[in-house]
Design a protein around this motif. Structure first.
Motif, PDB file in Angstrom:
ATOM      1  N   LEU A   1       0.825  -1.208   0.000  1.00  0.00           N
ATOM      2  CA  LEU A   1       0.000   0.000   0.000  1.00  0.00           C
ATOM      3  C   LEU A   1       0.858   1.257   0.000  1.00  0.00           C
ATOM      4  N   LEU A   2       1.922   1.249   0.784  1.00  0.00           N
ATOM      5  CA  LEU A   2       2.811   2.412   0.816  1.00  0.00           C
ATOM      6  C   LEU A   2       3.507   2.624  -0.521  1.00  0.00           C
ATOM      7  N   SER A   3       3.934   1.543  -1.164  1.00  0.00           N
ATOM      8  CA  SER A   3       4.607   1.667  -2.460  1.00  0.00           C
ATOM      9  C   SER A   3       3.660   2.202  -3.527  1.00  0.00           C
ATOM     10  N   LEU A   4       2.438   1.703  -3.554  1.00  0.00           N
ATOM     11  CA  LEU A   4       1.474   2.196  -4.529  1.00  0.00           C
ATOM     12  C   LEU A   4       1.110   3.647  -4.274  1.00  0.00           C
ATOM     13  N   TYR A   5       1.087   4.041  -3.004  1.00  0.00           N
ATOM     14  CA  TYR A   5       0.762   5.441  -2.690  1.00  0.00           C
ATOM     15  C   TYR A   5       1.889   6.376  -3.090  1.00  0.00           C
ATOM     16  N   LEU A   6       3.116   5.986  -2.799  1.00  0.00           N
ATOM     17  CA  LEU A   6       4.249   6.851  -3.121  1.00  0.00           C
ATOM     18  C   LEU A   6       4.453   6.998  -4.622  1.00  0.00           C
ATOM     19  N   LEU A   7       4.125   5.955  -5.376  1.00  0.00           N
ATOM     20  CA  LEU A   7       4.287   6.007  -6.830  1.00  0.00           C
ATOM     21  C   LEU A   7       3.034   6.514  -7.532  1.00  0.00           C
ATOM     22  N   THR A   8       2.019   6.886  -6.759  1.00  0.00           N
ATOM     23  CA  THR A   8       0.751   7.411  -7.300  1.00  0.00           C
ATOM     24  C   THR A   8       0.186   6.498  -8.386  1.00  0.00           C
ATOM     25  N   VAL A   9       0.099   5.225  -8.043  1.00  0.00           N
ATOM     26  CA  VAL A   9      -0.448   4.247  -8.984  1.00  0.00           C
ATOM     27  C   VAL A   9      -1.960   4.236  -8.816  1.00  0.00           C
ATOM     28  N   HIS A  10      -2.676   4.551  -9.882  1.00  0.00           N
ATOM     29  CA  HIS A  10      -4.134   4.554  -9.861  1.00  0.00           C
ATOM     30  C   HIS A  10      -4.635   3.222 -10.420  1.00  0.00           C
ATOM     31  N   SER A  11      -4.967   2.331  -9.520  1.00  0.00           N
ATOM     32  CA  SER A  11      -5.461   1.014  -9.927  1.00  0.00           C
ATOM     33  C   SER A  11      -6.660   0.653  -9.056  1.00  0.00           C
ATOM     34  N   ASP A  12      -7.337  -0.398  -9.443  1.00  0.00           N
ATOM     35  CA  ASP A  12      -8.497  -0.849  -8.691  1.00  0.00           C
ATOM     36  C   ASP A  12      -8.122  -1.869  -7.614  1.00  0.00           C
ATOM     37  N   LEU A  13      -6.856  -1.917  -7.252  1.00  0.00           N
ATOM     38  CA  LEU A  13      -6.421  -2.808  -6.185  1.00  0.00           C
ATOM     39  C   LEU A  13      -6.854  -2.242  -4.836  1.00  0.00           C
ATOM     40  N   SER A  14      -7.606  -3.029  -4.094  1.00  0.00           N
ATOM     41  CA  SER A  14      -8.021  -2.631  -2.761  1.00  0.00           C
ATOM     42  C   SER A  14      -7.188  -3.374  -1.715  1.00  0.00           C
ATOM     43  N   THR A  15      -7.410  -3.031  -0.475  1.00  0.00           N
ATOM     44  CA  THR A  15      -6.695  -3.714   0.605  1.00  0.00           C
ATOM     45  C   THR A  15      -7.052  -5.190   0.655  1.00  0.00           C
ATOM     46  N   PHE A  16      -8.310  -5.509   0.415  1.00  0.00           N
ATOM     47  CA  PHE A  16      -8.732  -6.907   0.405  1.00  0.00           C
ATOM     48  C   PHE A  16      -8.075  -7.675  -0.738  1.00  0.00           C
ATOM     49  N   ASP A  17      -7.884  -7.007  -1.880  1.00  0.00           N
ATOM     50  CA  ASP A  17      -7.194  -7.663  -2.992  1.00  0.00           C
ATOM     51  C   ASP A  17      -5.761  -8.023  -2.611  1.00  0.00           C
ATOM     52  N   LEU A  18      -5.071  -7.088  -1.970  1.00  0.00           N
ATOM     53  CA  LEU A  18      -3.691  -7.355  -1.561  1.00  0.00           C
ATOM     54  C   LEU A  18      -3.612  -8.454  -0.502  1.00  0.00           C
ATOM     55  N   ILE A  19      -4.573  -8.468   0.417  1.00  0.00           N
ATOM     56  CA  ILE A  19      -4.597  -9.544   1.419  1.00  0.00           C
ATOM     57  C   ILE A  19      -4.826 -10.895   0.751  1.00  0.00           C
ATOM     58  N   ALA A  20      -5.698 -10.907  -0.253  1.00  0.00           N
ATOM     59  CA  ALA A  20      -5.972 -12.169  -0.950  1.00  0.00           C
ATOM     60  C   ALA A  20      -4.737 -12.675  -1.683  1.00  0.00           C
ATOM     61  N   TYR A  21      -4.093 -11.795  -2.449  1.00  0.00           N
ATOM     62  CA  TYR A  21      -2.908 -12.221  -3.188  1.00  0.00           C
ATOM     63  C   TYR A  21      -1.760 -12.605  -2.254  1.00  0.00           C
ATOM     64  N   SER A  22      -1.648 -11.928  -1.130  1.00  0.00           N
ATOM     65  CA  SER A  22      -0.596 -12.284  -0.171  1.00  0.00           C
ATOM     66  C   SER A  22      -0.929 -13.579   0.576  1.00  0.00           C
ATOM     67  N   GLY A  23      -2.197 -13.856   0.740  1.00  0.00           N
ATOM     68  CA  GLY A  23      -2.588 -15.053   1.475  1.00  0.00           C
ATOM     69  C   GLY A  23      -2.554 -16.335   0.672  1.00  0.00           C
ATOM     70  N   TYR A  24      -2.414 -16.226  -0.653  1.00  0.00           N
ATOM     71  CA  TYR A  24      -2.347 -17.440  -1.467  1.00  0.00           C
ATOM     72  C   TYR A  24      -1.069 -18.233  -1.219  1.00  0.00           C
ATOM     73  N   LYS A  25      -0.082 -17.614  -0.596  1.00  0.00           N
ATOM     74  CA  LYS A  25       1.170 -18.322  -0.328  1.00  0.00           C
ATOM     75  C   LYS A  25       0.978 -19.470   0.655  1.00  0.00           C
ATOM     76  N   TYR A  26      -0.074 -19.411   1.479  1.00  0.00           N
ATOM     77  CA  TYR A  26      -0.289 -20.469   2.461  1.00  0.00           C
ATOM     78  C   TYR A  26      -0.604 -21.807   1.805  1.00  0.00           C
ATOM     79  N   VAL A  27      -1.150 -21.763   0.591  1.00  0.00           N
ATOM     80  CA  VAL A  27      -1.389 -23.016  -0.140  1.00  0.00           C
ATOM     81  C   VAL A  27      -0.061 -23.696  -0.450  1.00  0.00           C
ATOM     82  N   GLY A  28       0.897 -22.932  -0.964  1.00  0.00           N
ATOM     83  CA  GLY A  28       2.219 -23.495  -1.223  1.00  0.00           C
ATOM     84  C   GLY A  28       2.942 -23.908   0.040  1.00  0.00           C
ATOM     85  N   MET A  29       2.720 -23.190   1.127  1.00  0.00           N
ATOM     86  CA  MET A  29       3.347 -23.554   2.392  1.00  0.00           C
ATOM     87  C   MET A  29       2.819 -24.889   2.909  1.00  0.00           C
ATOM     88  N   ILE A  30       1.528 -25.124   2.764  1.00  0.00           N
ATOM     89  CA  ILE A  30       0.960 -26.415   3.183  1.00  0.00           C
ATOM     90  C   ILE A  30       1.555 -27.549   2.358  1.00  0.00           C
TER      91      ILE A  30
END
Length: 308
Positions: A198-227
């Motif tokens: 979130l901080l990187s997207l804010y500092l670079l003024t990236v206008h995208s439809d990525l929400s906080t929930f989207d980032l949590i989802a993409y970051s949470g997919y790693k648990y499948v590989g961890m299992i």
């Protein structure tokens, strides 16, 4: 023979006669009568065997309370204040976390979950990565397999914690403190990762439809590989662990790059063109790649201590 009289006189015993109906009774029955009045005109107190009256029980006081217009107005004013406070709390909650938007990320079915797991483990065979929209609104996960969800990350996180407890128990290193530390560490890592994004997207003024929930989802997919990595390590030892770690890391990096590419990089066309457009494009590309490269490091950090 006559006895001498020494001051006594012989008398006959007398039979006691029953009182006549017309005579007055010595004690009157006053149980059902009203309390009498004394000489001053006041009622004399009497003990009431029937229990406390309604006034003593507070019935009349409560009725008077509700009948009082001031009390009713105060109650109405208090209820209106409570409703206003409730609306303000709900408004603040919806400001940071919309319940309807949260429901969107859990709108999944069995078909979607199976397809998503196959894409996470074998992303190289997937061709279409574009997220579909209907009237500027993204389709739900059950309608679009490319849409991010929170069901799989949540279930994978819980499964990872249970699997970590089993692995520690097999190695006779289990304790509630160690399991709690494992869960808190995994949660803190994903929070740090989302905040950095979130901080990187804010500092670079990236206008995208990525929400906080989207980032949590993409970051949470790693648990499948961890299992998958921990299971292979428990079944096949350290060799199986490193092979599974390499496979799940490569698959997750490919998945993250292809998914975020459709979210971050297309926003370049909507930005103003100028001398700094090429540098912004490179920075956004670096963010996407750095996010993908960071996933294997977290996977190794959270799973290496579970396999020995």
């Amino acid at each position: 023979m006559d006895l001498p009289h020494q001051g006594y006189r012989a008398t006959k015993p007398r039979a006691r006669a029953a009182p006549s109906a017309g005579d007055s009774v010595l004690f009157d029955d006053t149980s059902s009568a009203a309390p009498g009045m004394n000489s001053q005109g006041f009622y004399t107190p009497a003990y009431n065997m029937a229990g406390p009256s309604n006034d003593m029980q507070g019935g009349t006081g409560v009725n008077n309370l509700f009948a009082d217009p001031m009390a009713s107005a105060a109650m109405m004013y208090g209820s209106s204040l409570a409703n206003q406070g409730k609306d303000m709390v709900n408004k603040e909650i919806n400001r940071f976390m919309s319940v309807n938007k949260l429901k969107y990320f859990f709108a999944v079915d069995t078909r979607y979950v199976l397809k998503k797991l196959m894409i996470l483990m074998f992303p190289y065979t997937h061709q279409d990565w574009e997220v579909r929209y209907h009237r500027d609104t993204p389709l739900t996960p059950r309608q679009d397999v490319n849409a991010p969800d929170l069901y799989i990350p949540t279930m994978a996180f819980i499964t990872y914690i249970l699997l970590a407890g089993m692995a520690l128990g097999i190695q006779k290193r289990f304790s509630p403190e160690v399991l709690g530390l494992c869960a808190s560490t995994a949660l803190v890592w994903i929070i740090i990762e989302v905040l950095v994004m979130l901080l990187s997207l804010y500092l670079l003024t990236v206008h995208s439809d990525l929400s906080t929930f989207d980032l949590i989802a993409y970051s949470g997919y790693k648990y499948v590989g961890m299992i998958f990595t921990v299971l292979c390590g428990l079944m096949f030892g350290s060799d199986g662990y490193y092979v599974a770690l390499a496979w799940s890391s490569c698959a997750l990096m490919f998945f993250i790059v292809r998914s975020l590419k459709m979210k971050i990089l297309p926003s370049i066309s909507s930005d103003s063109m100028g001398m700094g457009s090429n540098s912004k494009h490179q920075l956004r590309l670096y963010i996407t790649v750095a996010t993908a490269v960071f996933q294997p490091i977290i996977i190794y950090w959270l799973t290496s201590h579970l396999v020995r």
